[in-house]
Design a protein around this motif. Sequence first.
Motif, PDB file in Angstrom:
ATOM      1  N   LYS A   1      29.087   4.708 -67.381  1.00 37.68           N
ATOM      2  CA  LYS A   1      29.417   3.739 -66.335  1.00 37.68           C
ATOM      3  C   LYS A   1      30.677   2.975 -66.668  1.00 37.68           C
ATOM      4  O   LYS A   1      31.468   2.626 -65.780  1.00 37.68           O
ATOM      5  CB  LYS A   1      28.240   2.786 -66.108  1.00 37.68           C
ATOM      6  N   ALA A   2      30.855   2.679 -67.959  1.00 34.97           N
ATOM      7  CA  ALA A   2      32.072   1.954 -68.366  1.00 34.97           C
ATOM      8  C   ALA A   2      33.305   2.815 -68.106  1.00 34.97           C
ATOM      9  O   ALA A   2      34.358   2.319 -67.684  1.00 34.97           O
ATOM     10  CB  ALA A   2      31.995   1.574 -69.838  1.00 34.97           C
ATOM     11  N   GLN A   3      33.213   4.135 -68.329  1.00 38.75           N
ATOM     12  CA  GLN A   3      34.353   5.021 -68.092  1.00 38.75           C
ATOM     13  C   GLN A   3      34.600   5.203 -66.590  1.00 38.75           C
ATOM     14  O   GLN A   3      35.731   5.377 -66.150  1.00 38.75           O
ATOM     15  CB  GLN A   3      34.141   6.372 -68.752  1.00 38.75           C
ATOM     16  N   GLU A   4      33.546   5.156 -65.795  1.00 36.48           N
ATOM     17  CA  GLU A   4      33.716   5.292 -64.359  1.00 36.48           C
ATOM     18  C   GLU A   4      34.389   4.066 -63.765  1.00 36.48           C
ATOM     19  O   GLU A   4      35.151   4.171 -62.786  1.00 36.48           O
ATOM     20  CB  GLU A   4      32.341   5.469 -63.663  1.00 36.48           C
ATOM     21  N   THR A   5      34.141   2.901 -64.336  1.00 34.00           N
ATOM     22  CA  THR A   5      34.729   1.686 -63.770  1.00 34.00           C
ATOM     23  C   THR A   5      36.165   1.476 -64.191  1.00 34.00           C
ATOM     24  O   THR A   5      36.871   0.688 -63.586  1.00 34.00           O
ATOM     25  CB  THR A   5      33.895   0.451 -64.182  1.00 34.00           C
TER      26      THR A   5
END
Length: 112
Positions: free
Chosen positions: A106-110
Amino acid sequence: MTGLPIGGTLLALAGLTLFGTLIGLAVATPVFLICSPVIVPASLAIAFAVTAFLSSGLVGLTGLTSLSWFARYLRMATEEVPGQLEEATGYVGQKTKEVGQEIQRKAQETKP
């Protein structure tokens, strides 16, 4: 042929035993009637004492059986706990790893 003498002898012995028992009963009956105010309560007291003794023994045996079952149950439970703890630890570790990976994803997607 051989059974007739043996059977006859045994029948004669049974008759003598019956005759002796009847004579003993005829002699003892007056004594029992005279002593019955003493014999009946004494026999009841003895019967109650024997019943109480047997009952206490059975209650003690039941208690020992219960304690033995409980000790066996505790022993089995303590043998199973380490395996269950290892399994739970592995499960928590796996879930932690999955949650960490999900957070990274999720951190990489944001990130723009």
